[in-house]
Design a protein around this motif. Structure first.
Motif, PDB file in Angstrom:
ATOM      1  N   THR A 138      28.442  76.531  80.426  1.00 47.78           N
ATOM      2  CA  THR A 138      27.014  76.659  80.714  1.00 47.78           C
ATOM      3  C   THR A 138      26.547  78.106  80.649  1.00 47.78           C
ATOM      4  OG1 THR A 138      27.509  76.766  83.091  1.00 47.78           O
ATOM      5  CG2 THR A 138      26.994  74.592  82.163  1.00 47.78           C
ATOM      6  N   ASP A 139      27.493  79.061  80.654  1.00 48.23           N
ATOM      7  CA  ASP A 139      27.142  80.472  80.532  1.00 48.23           C
ATOM      8  C   ASP A 139      27.259  80.972  79.099  1.00 48.23           C
ATOM      9  OD1 ASP A 139      29.856  80.365  80.241  1.00 48.23           O
ATOM     10  OD2 ASP A 139      30.335  81.828  81.811  1.00 48.23           O
ATOM     11  N   GLY A 140      27.502  80.052  78.160  1.00 48.60           N
ATOM     12  CA  GLY A 140      27.635  80.428  76.760  1.00 48.60           C
ATOM     13  C   GLY A 140      28.991  80.974  76.377  1.00 48.60           C
ATOM     14  N   GLN A 141      29.943  80.963  77.316  1.00 54.68           N
ATOM     15  CA  GLN A 141      31.275  81.481  77.044  1.00 54.68           C
ATOM     16  C   GLN A 141      32.250  80.340  76.749  1.00 54.68           C
ATOM     17  OE1 GLN A 141      31.796  84.732  76.804  1.00 54.68           O
ATOM     18  NE2 GLN A 141      29.725  85.254  77.478  1.00 54.68           N
ATOM     19  N   ALA A 142      33.445  80.730  76.259  1.00 58.83           N
ATOM     20  CA  ALA A 142      34.494  79.751  75.966  1.00 58.83           C
ATOM     21  C   ALA A 142      35.218  79.384  77.252  1.00 58.83           C
ATOM     22  CB  ALA A 142      35.476  80.335  74.952  1.00 58.83           C
ATOM     23  N   TRP A 143      35.143  78.106  77.619  1.00 61.12           N
ATOM     24  CA  TRP A 143      35.816  77.595  78.813  1.00 61.12           C
ATOM     25  C   TRP A 143      37.046  76.781  78.400  1.00 61.12           C
ATOM     26  CZ3 TRP A 143      31.756  75.261  82.754  1.00 61.12           C
ATOM     27  CH2 TRP A 143      30.855  76.269  83.141  1.00 61.12           C
ATOM     28  N   GLY A 144      37.889  76.502  79.396  1.00 59.17           N
ATOM     29  CA  GLY A 144      39.051  75.662  79.110  1.00 59.17           C
ATOM     30  C   GLY A 144      40.060  75.589  80.239  1.00 59.17           C
ATOM     31  N   GLY A 145      39.763  76.249  81.365  1.00 56.22           N
ATOM     32  CA  GLY A 145      40.591  76.133  82.561  1.00 56.22           C
ATOM     33  C   GLY A 145      39.674  76.028  83.754  1.00 56.22           C
ATOM     34  N   GLU A 146      39.055  74.838  83.943  1.00 54.07           N
ATOM     35  CA  GLU A 146      37.891  74.701  84.821  1.00 54.07           C
ATOM     36  C   GLU A 146      38.162  73.827  86.038  1.00 54.07           C
ATOM     37  OE1 GLU A 146      35.499  76.726  83.828  1.00 54.07           O
ATOM     38  OE2 GLU A 146      36.814  77.073  82.134  1.00 54.07           O
ATOM     39  N   LEU A 147      37.774  74.333  87.192  1.00 56.85           N
ATOM     40  CA  LEU A 147      37.811  73.584  88.448  1.00 56.85           C
ATOM     41  C   LEU A 147      36.376  73.139  88.745  1.00 56.85           C
ATOM     42  CD1 LEU A 147      39.351  72.672  91.027  1.00 56.85           C
ATOM     43  CD2 LEU A 147      38.799  74.913  91.997  1.00 56.85           C
ATOM     44  N   LEU A 148      36.124  71.838  88.654  1.00 56.97           N
ATOM     45  CA  LEU A 148      34.770  71.307  88.766  1.00 56.97           C
ATOM     46  C   LEU A 148      34.655  70.325  89.927  1.00 56.97           C
ATOM     47  CD1 LEU A 148      33.951  70.509  85.009  1.00 56.97           C
ATOM     48  CD2 LEU A 148      33.525  72.628  86.267  1.00 56.97           C
TER      49      LEU A 148
END
Length: 382
Positions: A138-148
């Protein structure tokens, strides 16, 4: 490739929607009045032929809804604006006068896992880890290790892995030696980073790469666990260039299996919270240990055990924080059997209900289903 649609996937109550997946393993999910159907996944959307196949699947899905005498109320897609699946969703939505809804990639991963278990609750209330190679955040960055934290139709980012620079952008995902050099540079070991790049990169590339890292140019940050696996594999000498997207992670898992179980590295991670930002889980101490390791098999086993333990404790703390006994695990990194089983065992021993993908794979082939679930929840809550 499996050509059979997957039928009778459970869904929360709501109006009909269509979802078109992401980029890799794109698929179409048709969410009818009671259950969902998921099409066979495509390899990717890099060719005109693949995009035509996705369009054909989407039109087939719309016909299936029309055959049930219902009209689609929304078309869901990934939040990445440049995916062909996004463009197709927007086009079809405009033609039918319905909204096109962007669903964040990792939200869709965990929503798919929650819905697949057909939980009796009408909407999710759980925390989860979405672990993969890439998804636009959502910040326009590459994510892939996320605690939601999933609550109703929303997903709140509680934390993420500490970002690792990707020197050269997308090239880093194909060449793990770049990520190893970035990890060493981030640890303050510039000379060691330069030596690694000289040893494993093309001739003449080491100095320019370190120049990028020194100045932060063309080094977008990524919180991806997949990229952390890549860096570790190169640090241990297991994989410096990938012949396919999961080659480095598979080399790490194979080496760890050859070695056998080992305990997590004491102090192998740190947790910190920058001002007004989500918490970060930093495996920098583990990467420093791997950089000095002399036995690649032992290093791989240590990496697997330490990452699993750090992630499990992080998720356990988040579950207690939000007051839920249910946790979910999703994303392509769950193809790693050692990581998957270690997380499930550790979380189950802690008394948590650990939800894992069952009929559907953990990777992007299930994204369309998760998008349909989120879109259905949004419609129901509005």
């Amino acid at each position: 490739m499996n050509e059979v649609w997957i039928d009778d996937l459970p869904l929360p109550a709501g109006p009909p929607v269509l979802a078109l997946g992401a980029h890799f393993q794109a698929a179409v999910c048709v969410a009818g009045p009671r259950v969902a159907r998921l099409s066979p996944p495509l390899v990717d959307l890099d060719s005109a032929q693949a995009c035509d196949s996705l369009r054909a699947q989407a039109l087939d899905g719309l016909r299936r809804l029309a055959g049930q005498a219902v009209a689609v109320q929304a078309i869901a897609h990934d939040a990445h604006p440049d995916f062909p699946s996004t463009a197709l969703a927007r086009q079809l939505a405009a033609e039918r006068g319905v909204p096109a809804w962007a669903v964040q990639h990792h939200h869709a991963h965990l929503a798919a896992v929650w819905a697949e278990h057909a939980m009796p609750e009408p909407a999710p209330h759980l925390v989860g880890l979405a672990l993969d190679g890439f998804g636009l955040g959502t910040d326009g960055q590459a994510w892939g290790g996320e605690l939601l934290h999933l609550h109703g139709p929303r997903a709140h980012r509680l934390g993420h892995l500490s970002p690792l620079p990707l020197p050269g952008g997308d090239a880093a995902s194909r060449e793990p030696w770049r990520l190893a050099a970035a990890a060493l540079h981030r640890l303050g070991r510039r000379d060691q980073a330069l030596a690694h790049a000289v040893a494993h990169g093309p001739a003449g590339m080491a100095e320019p790469l370190l120049h990028l890292l020194d100045r932060g140019w063309r080094c977008p940050p990524s919180t991806s666990l997949g990229r952390l696996f890549d860096a570790a594999a190169s640090l241990l000498g297991l994989c410096h260039r990938q012949t396919h997207p999961a080659a480095a992670a598979q080399a790490l898992e194979a080496a760890a299996l050859r070695h056998g179980p080992c305990p997590p590295l004491p102090g192998g991670w740190q947790r910190h919270r920058p001002a007004n930002q989500p918490e970060q889980l930093d495996f920098g101490p583990l990467l420093a240990h791997l950089a000095d390791a002399t036995d690649p098999l032992a290093g791989a086993a240590c990496f697997q055990a330490t990452v699993a333990e750090g992630l499990a404790l992080w998720l356990m703390g988040a579950a207690a924080q939000v007051g839920t006994g249910a946790v979910a695990l999703g994303g392509g990194c769950l193809h790693n059997r050692l990581l998957r089983s270690a997380l499930h065992d550790r979380l189950s021993r802690a008394g948590l209900r650990c939800l894992l993908p069952q009929r559907l794979p953990p990777g992007d082939a299930a994204i369309a289903y998760g998008q349909a679930v989120v879109a259905r929840l949004v419609l129901a809550y509005h």
